[in-house]
Scaffold this motif. Sequence first.
Motif, PDB file in Angstrom:
ATOM      1  N   VAL A  59       0.840  -1.200   0.000  1.00 14.28           N
ATOM      2  CA  VAL A  59       0.000   0.000   0.000  1.00 14.28           C
ATOM      3  C   VAL A  59       0.872   1.245   0.000  1.00 14.28           C
ATOM      4  N   GLN A  60       0.319   2.323  -0.456  1.00  9.11           N
ATOM      5  CA  GLN A  60       1.062   3.580  -0.538  1.00  9.11           C
ATOM      6  C   GLN A  60       1.515   4.040   0.849  1.00  9.11           C
ATOM      7  N   GLY A  61       2.785   4.423   0.927  1.00  9.04           N
ATOM      8  CA  GLY A  61       3.310   5.007   2.145  1.00  9.04           C
ATOM      9  C   GLY A  61       3.825   4.025   3.186  1.00  9.04           C
ATOM     10  N   THR A  62       3.716   2.737   2.936  1.00  5.89           N
ATOM     11  CA  THR A  62       4.181   1.729   3.893  1.00  5.89           C
ATOM     12  C   THR A  62       5.328   0.934   3.285  1.00  5.89           C
ATOM     13  N   TYR A  98      21.284   0.941   4.241  1.00  3.20           N
ATOM     14  CA  TYR A  98      21.117   2.285   4.786  1.00  3.20           C
ATOM     15  C   TYR A  98      22.191   3.270   4.326  1.00  3.20           C
ATOM     16  N   GLN A  99      23.387   2.770   3.995  1.00  6.03           N
ATOM     17  CA  GLN A  99      24.444   3.683   3.573  1.00  6.03           C
ATOM     18  C   GLN A  99      24.449   3.953   2.070  1.00  6.03           C
ATOM     19  N   LYS A 100      23.975   2.992   1.281  1.00  6.20           N
ATOM     20  CA  LYS A 100      24.093   3.147  -0.167  1.00  6.20           C
ATOM     21  C   LYS A 100      22.758   3.228  -0.908  1.00  6.20           C
ATOM     22  N   ILE A 101      21.683   2.746  -0.283  1.00  2.00           N
ATOM     23  CA  ILE A 101      20.396   2.681  -0.977  1.00  2.00           C
ATOM     24  C   ILE A 101      19.372   3.624  -0.364  1.00  2.00           C
ATOM     25  N   TYR A 102      19.172   3.510   0.923  1.00  2.00           N
ATOM     26  CA  TYR A 102      18.098   4.227   1.604  1.00  2.00           C
ATOM     27  C   TYR A 102      18.374   5.726   1.688  1.00  2.00           C
ATOM     28  N   SER A 103      17.315   6.492   1.559  1.00  2.99           N
ATOM     29  CA  SER A 103      17.391   7.938   1.755  1.00  2.99           C
ATOM     30  C   SER A 103      16.099   8.406   2.404  1.00  2.99           C
ATOM     31  N   ALA A 104      16.210   9.031   3.579  1.00  2.00           N
ATOM     32  CA  ALA A 104      15.030   9.482   4.310  1.00  2.00           C
ATOM     33  C   ALA A 104      14.277  10.569   3.552  1.00  2.00           C
ATOM     34  N   SER A 105      14.979  11.290   2.695  1.00  2.00           N
ATOM     35  CA  SER A 105      14.352  12.402   1.971  1.00  2.00           C
ATOM     36  C   SER A 105      13.753  11.978   0.634  1.00  2.00           C
ATOM     37  N   SER A 106      13.874  10.694   0.305  1.00  2.00           N
ATOM     38  CA  SER A 106      13.378  10.223  -0.979  1.00  2.00           C
ATOM     39  C   SER A 106      11.859  10.305  -1.041  1.00  2.00           C
ATOM     40  N   SER A 107      11.338  10.691  -2.193  1.00  4.10           N
ATOM     41  CA  SER A 107       9.890  10.726  -2.388  1.00  4.10           C
ATOM     42  C   SER A 107       9.366   9.320  -2.657  1.00  4.10           C
ATOM     43  N   GLN A 108       8.077   9.131  -2.495  1.00  3.66           N
ATOM     44  CA  GLN A 108       7.467   7.837  -2.759  1.00  3.66           C
ATOM     45  C   GLN A 108       7.504   7.541  -4.259  1.00  3.66           C
ATOM     46  N   GLN A 109       7.935   6.326  -4.583  1.00  2.00           N
ATOM     47  CA  GLN A 109       8.042   5.904  -5.977  1.00  2.00           C
ATOM     48  C   GLN A 109       7.740   4.405  -6.072  1.00  2.00           C
ATOM     49  N   LYS A 110       7.874   3.875  -7.269  1.00  2.00           N
ATOM     50  CA  LYS A 110       7.759   2.430  -7.414  1.00  2.00           C
ATOM     51  C   LYS A 110       8.940   1.772  -6.696  1.00  2.00           C
ATOM     52  N   ASP A 134       4.532   4.292  -3.862  1.00  2.00           N
ATOM     53  CA  ASP A 134       3.728   5.477  -4.167  1.00  2.00           C
ATOM     54  C   ASP A 134       2.290   5.123  -4.521  1.00  2.00           C
ATOM     55  N   ALA A 135       1.971   3.829  -4.502  1.00  2.00           N
ATOM     56  CA  ALA A 135       0.621   3.368  -4.831  1.00  2.00           C
ATOM     57  C   ALA A 135       0.475   1.949  -4.309  1.00  2.00           C
ATOM     58  N   SER A 136      -0.695   1.369  -4.526  1.00  2.00           N
ATOM     59  CA  SER A 136      -0.930  -0.012  -4.132  1.00  2.00           C
ATOM     60  C   SER A 136      -0.457  -0.953  -5.233  1.00  2.00           C
ATOM     61  N   TYR A 137       0.291  -1.984  -4.832  1.00  2.00           N
ATOM     62  CA  TYR A 137       0.786  -2.983  -5.784  1.00  2.00           C
ATOM     63  C   TYR A 137       0.594  -4.381  -5.180  1.00  2.00           C
ATOM     64  N   THR A 138       0.401  -5.345  -6.059  1.00  2.00           N
ATOM     65  CA  THR A 138       0.395  -6.752  -5.637  1.00  2.00           C
ATOM     66  C   THR A 138       1.745  -7.344  -5.994  1.00  2.00           C
ATOM     67  N   VAL A 139       2.549  -7.626  -4.983  1.00  2.00           N
ATOM     68  CA  VAL A 139       3.888  -8.165  -5.190  1.00  2.00           C
ATOM     69  C   VAL A 139       3.828  -9.689  -5.060  1.00  2.00           C
ATOM     70  N   ASN A 140       4.199 -10.361  -6.122  1.00  2.00           N
ATOM     71  CA  ASN A 140       4.273 -11.823  -6.108  1.00  2.00           C
ATOM     72  C   ASN A 140       5.682 -12.251  -5.708  1.00  2.00           C
ATOM     73  N   TYR A 141       5.771 -13.292  -4.897  1.00  2.00           N
ATOM     74  CA  TYR A 141       7.101 -13.778  -4.555  1.00  2.00           C
ATOM     75  C   TYR A 141       7.091 -15.298  -4.402  1.00  2.00           C
ATOM     76  N   SER A 142       8.239 -15.885  -4.676  1.00  2.00           N
ATOM     77  CA  SER A 142       8.435 -17.321  -4.474  1.00  2.00           C
ATOM     78  C   SER A 142       9.389 -17.503  -3.304  1.00  2.00           C
ATOM     79  N   PHE A 143       9.301 -18.669  -2.666  1.00  2.00           N
ATOM     80  CA  PHE A 143      10.134 -18.894  -1.482  1.00  2.00           C
ATOM     81  C   PHE A 143      10.261 -20.378  -1.198  1.00  2.00           C
ATOM     82  N   TYR A 144      11.292 -20.714  -0.423  1.00  2.00           N
ATOM     83  CA  TYR A 144      11.416 -22.041   0.144  1.00  2.00           C
ATOM     84  C   TYR A 144      10.686 -22.023   1.483  1.00  2.00           C
TER      85      TYR A 144
END
Length: 228
Positions: A59-62, A98-110, A134-144
């Motif tokens: 969901v958007q924002g989570t 957290y050092q190379k990917i995450y940014s607290a100031s980043s806007s919501q996106q895909k 930035d919106a609602s998506y259905t994320v499919n995933y596979s797992f053991y």
Amino acid sequence: MTLQQALNIVKRFSHKGNISETGDEDTLIMLDAINLARRDILLELPKNYMRSTATISVVQGTATYALDSTVQKALLFRYTVDSAEYFLKKVETETEFYQKIYSASSSQQKPQWYFEAGLDGSGNQQIILFPTPDASYTVNYSFYRNWATDVLAVSNLGSAIPQVPAHLHNQICIGGIFYTLTAFDDPKSEIWEGRFERAKLKVNSYEEDDQDSLLSLRLSPQQINRGY
């Protein structure tokens, strides 16, 4: 093979217990032995036997989401937007995330990345997505997945041994005999230990041997004609 059939085999070959008894101490010891052998075989199973799939309703924002309660190891996350397929890329370590990917100031996106963020309060594995959706998506995933039944009991005697393919039930019986003899301090346990170790080696060999593909199908006609 049912659990009862496996139990009877263990009793006959170990010369312990009575096959007409199911609630005595000997039977309980042998069920423990079969459970130990079954876990050993489950750990040796090729992972494709434990593969499953599920979805996450993003969901958007989570950014943080719990995975299915049976997840042992997540494999691939993907979602579709306007017929375009998006795959989430895994970040291996928290430091890198957290050092190379995450940014607290980043806007919501895909979402593009995910990080495995340990367990939630219910003991379920969870992931953190980035950017925050930035919106609602259905994320499919596979797992053991983890095996659903950990301990087999007297109440399971009439049921088939779960989650272990039928062609590997012999291995469980052999392991059950070994663990039973060990529990009774029987010197023949050393003989059956060797048999069990050899039986476990066959678990992966069944999957690794390519029995259904002819050499002529793996080589092109030109390679065959030229003697390559």
